[in-house]
Design a protein around this motif. Structure first.
Motif, PDB file in Angstrom:
ATOM      1  N   TYR A 379     -21.881  -1.745  79.690  1.00  0.00           N
ATOM      2  CA  TYR A 379     -21.470  -0.765  80.794  1.00  0.00           C
ATOM      3  C   TYR A 379     -20.263   0.150  80.142  1.00  0.00           C
ATOM      4  O   TYR A 379     -20.531   1.454  80.302  1.00  0.00           O
ATOM      5  N   HIS A 383     -21.104   4.254  78.950  1.00  0.00           N
ATOM      6  CA  HIS A 383     -20.218   5.398  79.538  1.00  0.00           C
ATOM      7  C   HIS A 383     -19.772   6.304  78.382  1.00  0.00           C
ATOM      8  O   HIS A 383     -19.647   7.444  78.237  1.00  0.00           O
ATOM      9  N   GLU A 384     -19.054   5.680  77.125  1.00  0.00           N
ATOM     10  CA  GLU A 384     -18.749   6.184  76.265  1.00  0.00           C
ATOM     11  C   GLU A 384     -19.523   7.184  75.640  1.00  0.00           C
ATOM     12  O   GLU A 384     -19.281   8.076  75.028  1.00  0.00           O
ATOM     13  N   ARG A 386     -22.115   8.335  77.083  1.00  0.00           N
ATOM     14  CA  ARG A 386     -22.728   9.545  78.041  1.00  0.00           C
ATOM     15  C   ARG A 386     -22.055  10.983  78.029  1.00  0.00           C
ATOM     16  O   ARG A 386     -22.846  12.138  77.921  1.00  0.00           O
ATOM     17  N   ASN A 387     -20.902  11.038  77.669  1.00  0.00           N
ATOM     18  CA  ASN A 387     -20.225  12.081  77.703  1.00  0.00           C
ATOM     19  C   ASN A 387     -20.496  13.177  76.439  1.00  0.00           C
ATOM     20  O   ASN A 387     -21.049  14.162  76.531  1.00  0.00           O
ATOM     21  N   LEU A 389     -23.332  12.938  74.956  1.00  0.00           N
ATOM     22  CA  LEU A 389     -24.716  13.105  75.061  1.00  0.00           C
ATOM     23  C   LEU A 389     -25.010  14.371  76.032  1.00  0.00           C
ATOM     24  O   LEU A 389     -25.540  15.302  75.736  1.00  0.00           O
ATOM     25  N   THR A 390     -24.146  14.283  77.161  1.00  0.00           N
ATOM     26  CA  THR A 390     -24.022  15.429  77.968  1.00  0.00           C
ATOM     27  C   THR A 390     -23.755  16.979  77.400  1.00  0.00           C
ATOM     28  O   THR A 390     -24.346  17.769  77.537  1.00  0.00           O
ATOM     29  N   ILE A 391     -22.704  16.599  76.462  1.00  0.00           N
ATOM     30  CA  ILE A 391     -22.462  17.647  75.693  1.00  0.00           C
ATOM     31  C   ILE A 391     -23.444  18.312  74.618  1.00  0.00           C
ATOM     32  O   ILE A 391     -23.597  19.670  74.781  1.00  0.00           O
ATOM     33  N   CYS A 420     -31.878  13.953  73.431  1.00  0.00           N
ATOM     34  CA  CYS A 420     -30.622  13.502  74.416  1.00  0.00           C
ATOM     35  C   CYS A 420     -31.230  13.004  75.593  1.00  0.00           C
ATOM     36  O   CYS A 420     -30.806  11.824  75.794  1.00  0.00           O
ATOM     37  N   ARG A 421     -32.071  13.597  76.040  1.00  0.00           N
ATOM     38  CA  ARG A 421     -32.521  13.277  77.250  1.00  0.00           C
ATOM     39  C   ARG A 421     -33.297  11.741  77.081  1.00  0.00           C
ATOM     40  O   ARG A 421     -33.108  10.803  78.053  1.00  0.00           O
ATOM     41  N   GLU A 424     -30.508   9.197  76.904  1.00  0.00           N
ATOM     42  CA  GLU A 424     -29.864   9.296  78.412  1.00  0.00           C
ATOM     43  C   GLU A 424     -30.890   8.105  79.362  1.00  0.00           C
ATOM     44  O   GLU A 424     -30.066   7.442  80.074  1.00  0.00           O
TER      45      GLU A 424
END
Lengths: 590, 118
Positions: A379, A383-384, A386-387, A389-391, A420-421, A424
């Motif tokens: 978990y 989350h670490e 995800r940021n 990756l989003t960027i 990236c997708r 994700e």
């Protein structure tokens, strides 16, 4: 009255003898059996003096009373001048009852004319004989009890104990009854219930049974050992009949049940009681004498042994009743011991199961803790990631839509965005898996769970232009698992299958419930793939379950295995199949 | 389009990304890197919508959300987080939308348009 001289040739003694003064029954006989003199002790011994018969009591009379001829020995004594003892002559006394005596023949001479004759002395040994008989009977009894005890001590099985007792009661080398029945008390119903019996119901069956018993020369222990191995109770009519017999212990007038309440043995031989017993036992206890002994245990009566001599009609003696009771006491203690042992075994088994359950629970707790820790770590890491990756993906997307970059860079931006997708999506799967599932197992209908999952995953198959159908059973397929975890595992599995084959593949899922396991089967019903291609595809898919780069398959495999399930591949009826199987035994204790 | 959007996130690159994406769609973008900065910006710039990250250093987004709604309950707020689990926190239900962070901003943009009715 002539005087006689006796002599003991071995020591050369000579003595003048008046046989009337002798303290033993005696007579003097000459060669040819001619009676010379008879003392009163002898006539009195045989009761021949009451009617003046003493005067005519002769050597011949003596032989008749003894039931045997001793004339030959007398002639030898007279001829050889040597004493002879004839021991242990058993005879029936005219007053009734058996007697035993030793006859001592001693050479003698008439003092007047030196005629050689024979002094016959009767030494009664009846008392010693009775004691010997009693000793022998007691010894025999002890031997029987000892052999039965040894046999009973060698087992804790109730059935074997019952067989031992019944065989010992009926064997010739044991108590020798024709038949024996064992009835046990059912405390919960206050009833006496027939358990087992040995022995024939009539003369015909007796002939068949006794004719097949080759027990000559064997001791009781050997007979019991060999019979226990071979005997089949249910093959005899008496055994079948006794098992149908139930007597209420509330009937105080019943002579059979009275033995149980009185705790003392009984011989039933009066007509009224025999009639009642015969009626109550539906004719089974129909002999002219019936011996009954209670199975006494510590503080209680466990049942009865009923024995009779239905076939031979041999009278039942008081000593037979005592012996039967001795056996019944042995049997009562042995059965009580056996029941205690069985209870103990049951408790031990229960304890073992509890220990196994504890071990299983411990393993589960450890597994849950590990899973929980793994989930927590997953978990946090997810989350670490995800940021960034989003960027990265977000800016790649921006670049893609920019008109200012050359086509070569646009292609690279597209690769960055696509990858990236993909990462994700993997993170989504990880996050779903790391959710805190309920640790509680549920009793579920596996068929219903599969149906729900197929409905949920249906859109994925539509997106990839494939199809998925569920063909479930109408009956419930019960399974005890962590429902959410298994649902998620099955979802991941089916979602992946929607992606592994090209478009146009029709899949089918079925739930199967054979005797040994519960399973779901997934297979292709229609596609453009050849048999070899689809076999290879499914086999590789399953073989890579633990090492796949696609986390969803690893997670599906873990989720299925968590409750003892197995993800596997097989070819059955010429069809490659992916299966998810739960063993019934693994699942039995939940 | 003159709608003003405040992006609140302690990750500078997220602020840059969202600014670039949303301004390209015609929105006026303001940014804040903390809860306190967000409160000040709201009072000063009066945005039409706030995109609010949850896990930030200092005050977290849920706490700021409560402050924002106490001041102006009609101000639309889109909670935007890497953590899907905050959906289970009933305080997050004060928000008008909840979008999990993704490189694909379609969902975020769709929610913004719905709330601003543009």
């Amino acid at each position: 009255m002539p005087e006689f001289t006796t002599r003991q040739t071995s020591v050369g003694l000579k003595a003048r003898l008046d046989i009337h003064r002798l303290d033993l029954p005696a007579l003097i006989v000459a060669s040819g059996g001619y009676t010379l003199s008879v003392n009163r002790k002898l006539t009195k011994y045989f009761g021949a003096d009451q009617h003046g018969a003493g005067d005519v009591f002769s050597f011949q009379n003596l032989q008749e009373h003894l039931g045997t001829s001793i004339r030959e020995e007398v002639e030898r004594v007279i001829a050889d001048g040597v004493s002879v003892e004839i021991p242990d002559i058993v005879f029936t006394h005219s007053a009734g009852g058996g007697r035993r005596a030793n006859i001592l023949l001693s050479p003698a001479t008439i003092a007047d004319d030196h005629t050689r004759c024979c002094l016959v002395l009767l030494i009664d040994s009846t008392n010693a004989w009775i004691i010997e008989k009693k000793q022998s009977a007691t010894k025999n009894e002890l031997a029987i009890v000892s052999q039965v005890s040894a046999q009973l001590g060698a087992t804790m099985e109730t059935d074997e104990i019952v067989k031992t007792i019944l065989i010992a009661v009926t064997a010739r080398e044991g108590l020798g009854f024709n038949r024996a029945f064992l009835m046990l008390i059912d405390d919960s119903r206050n009833e006496l219930r027939g358990h087992h019996a040995i022995g024939p119901v009539d003369a015909d069956e007796a002939g068949q049974i006794w004719g097949s018993i080759p027990d000559e020369g064997k001791d009781l222990k050997s007979i019991i050992s060999s019979y226990i191995r071979d005997i089949r109770f249910d093959e005899t009519s008496s055994d079948r009949a006794i098992r149908d017999l139930v007597l209420s212990l509330n009937e105080a007038d019943n002579p059979v049940t009275r033995v149980a309440s009185g705790r003392t043995p009984a011989l039933i031989d009066d007509a009224e009681s025999l009639h009642l017993v015969q009626t109550l036992s539906n004719g089974l206890f129909g002999a002219s004498e019936i011996a009954i002994a209670p199975l006494n245990a510590k503080g209680s009566v466990l049942g009865l042994i009923v024995a009779d001599n239905m076939i031979t009609g041999r009278r039942i003696q008081e000593c037979n009743i005592d012996q039967l009771q001795m056996f019944a006491n042995q049997a009562g203690l042995a059965i009580e011991g056996s029941r205690l042992y069985e209870n103990l075994q049951a408790k031990i088994k229960e304890l073992k199961n509890v220990n196994l359950e504890l071990e299983r629970t411990h393993r589960q707790i450890v597994q849950i803790e590990r899973l929980s820790l793994m989930g927590e770590m997953t978990y946090r890491i997810t989350h670490e990631l995800r940021n960034p990756l989003t960027i990265i993906g977000g800016f790649a997307s921006l670049l893609l839509r920019s008109s200012e970059i050359p086509d070569s860079d646009r292609e690279r931006a597209e690769i960055i965005w696509t990858e990236c997708r993909r990462v994700e999506q993997q993170l989504d799967a990880l996050l779903d898996f790391s959710k805190s599932y309920s640790d509680d197992e549920d009793d579920i209908d596996f068929s219903l769970l599969l149906s729900d999952v197929v409905t949920m995953v249906q859109s994925k198959f539509t997106q990839t232009k494939n199809s998925l159908h569920y063909r479930g059973t109408e009956t419930e397929v019960p399974l005890r698992v962590r429902k959410d975890l298994l649902m998620h595992g099955m979802f991941c599995l089916l979602e992946l299958l929607s992606e592994i084959a090209g478009p146009g593949v029709d899949w089918e899922v079925t739930s199967v419930n054979p005797t040994s396991e519960i399973r779901a089967e997934i297979y292709v019903t229609s596609s453009s793939m050849s048999y070899d291609e689809s076999t290879d595809l499914l086999r590789r898919f399953v073989e890579h379950r633990a090492s796949t780069s696609d986390l969803r398959l690893s997670l599906a495999n873990e989720a299925i295995a968590y409750d003892g399930g197995e993800l596997g591949f097989e070819i059955r009826e010429n069809r490659p199949i992916i299966y998810v199987a739960f063993s019934m035994r693994e699942n039995a204790n939940g | 389009m003159d709608k003003r959007i405040l992006i609140v996130d302690d990750e500078e690159n997220i602020r840059k990304l969202y600014s670039a994406e949303l301004s390209a769609d015609g929105f006026q973008i303001m940014t804040a890197d903390s809860g306190e900065a967000a409160i000040q910006s709201i009072e000063k710039d009066e945005p039409d919508l706030v995109v609010l990250d949850i896990r930030m250093t200092g005050r977290d987004g849920i706490d700021i959300l409560k402050s924002l709604k106490e001041r102006n309950s009609k101000l639309p707020v889109v909670l935007n987080s890497a953590y899907g689990t905050y959906k289970d926190d009933f305080n997050s239900w004060l928000a008008d939308a909840y979008v999990v962070k993704s490189s694909d901003l379609v969902e975020l943009k769709t929610k913004i348009r719905e709330l601003l009715q543009v």
